[in-house]
Enzyme design. Sequence first.
Site, mmCIF file in Angstrom:
data_model
loop_
_atom_site.group_PDB
_atom_site.id
_atom_site.type_symbol
_atom_site.label_atom_id
_atom_site.label_comp_id
_atom_site.label_asym_id
_atom_site.label_seq_id
_atom_site.Cartn_x
_atom_site.Cartn_y
_atom_site.Cartn_z
ATOM 1 N N ASP A 37 0.851 -1.191 0.000
ATOM 2 C CA ASP A 37 0.000 0.000 0.000
ATOM 3 C C ASP A 37 0.891 1.247 0.000
ATOM 4 O OD1 ASP A 37 -3.282 0.136 0.875
ATOM 5 O OD2 ASP A 37 -2.184 2.040 0.859
ATOM 6 N N ASP A 63 3.744 2.905 -4.332
ATOM 7 C CA ASP A 63 2.730 3.630 -5.090
ATOM 8 C C ASP A 63 2.538 2.851 -6.384
ATOM 9 O OD1 ASP A 63 1.320 5.282 -6.776
ATOM 10 O OD2 ASP A 63 2.547 7.065 -6.414
ATOM 11 N N VAL A 64 1.343 2.337 -6.611
ATOM 12 C CA VAL A 64 1.131 1.464 -7.777
ATOM 13 C C VAL A 64 1.249 2.197 -9.114
ATOM 14 C CG1 VAL A 64 -0.233 -0.343 -6.647
ATOM 15 C CG2 VAL A 64 -1.400 1.706 -7.542
ATOM 16 N N TYR A 155 -13.188 7.312 -13.907
ATOM 17 C CA TYR A 155 -13.236 6.003 -13.232
ATOM 18 C C TYR A 155 -13.799 4.946 -14.188
ATOM 19 C CZ TYR A 155 -13.953 2.787 -9.253
ATOM 20 O OH TYR A 155 -13.904 1.712 -8.381
ATOM 21 N N THR A 193 -16.169 4.091 0.351
ATOM 22 C CA THR A 193 -17.593 4.381 0.151
ATOM 23 C C THR A 193 -18.307 4.885 1.409
ATOM 24 O OG1 THR A 193 -18.039 2.058 0.553
ATOM 25 C CG2 THR A 193 -17.889 2.740 -1.753
#
Length: 248
Positions: A37, A63-64, A155, A193
């Site tokens: 992560d 960091d992806v 998105y 969410t």
Amino acid sequence: MGRLEGKVALITGAAMGQGEAMARLFVKEGATVLLSDLNDKGKETAEMISREVGGDVTFIKMDVSSSSDWENAARLIDKKYGRIDVLVNNAGIPGRKTIQELTEDEWQKIMDVDAKSVFLGMKSMLSLLKGSQHGSIVNNSSIWALVGSGSAASYHAAKGAVRMLTKTAAIEFAPFGIRVNCIHPGLVRSPMTEELLSDPKERAARVGPIGRPAEPIEIAHAVLFLASDDASYITGVDLPVDGGYTAR
Ligand SMILES: NC(=O)c1ccc[n+]([C@@H]2O[C@H](COP(=O)([O-])OP(=O)(O)OC[C@H]3O[C@@H](n4cnc5c(N)ncnc54)[C@H](O)[C@@H]3O)[C@@H](O)[C@H]2O)c1
């Protein structure tokens, strides 16, 4: 015997939410888990899972959307394990703006974190996945890859890209014995969410016929299936885990 006994698995975005549930379940099923992560909370999460479930969980900060972070992770995994059996590209960020509201920078940020990351992950882990007898990649897309909503433009575009990248990678990687699939969660109860779920109108509009959001563990069970050898003849598929949302 666990369904991931002896396997080495890397899960991105696993400090919280769905990724945390996947990490916990994978460890219970016998995997050695590399919990990655950007958020340092991942370290606490890894320690908590080790304490509560036992097993081998190591935190990797990355960091992806950074190719050098992926290369560092690949080097570290190569040194410690020499291979990887399961890669779950789970990390992601939301983006709820319409085309009219979005700036170019906002668009690019979502594309980098939600879509480019999956390309970088599959590319940088390929040689390690080749070292597995049964490599499996699971990409976390979204129902927003399957249907439009009139908002969340970047998105939708990013998750749509993940869907098609999954299919073409499944064909490209099949000769190496690596399966590649993606899941499409509907509304899931997670830190992402929290705000949305507190609005009853938003919540009602986004749940499927089952009538409630998913719990992270319900997504993790679908990922476990695709990651495990139970899905040995399944590659290139879309698996909606959406309470029936896209059945309508
Ligand atoms: N929650 C939902 O309703 C829902 C629905 C469909 C798909 N998804 C997708 O599921 C995945 C997991 O989401 P979640 O609900 O667990 O959200 P979450 O916000 O609870 O967790 C996402 C994790 O990703 C990490 N992350 C964010 N940017 C990162 C980066 N650049 N590098 C590394 N890590 C990063 C965060 O720190 C966090 O730990 C995401 O890809 C999301 O788009 C979520």
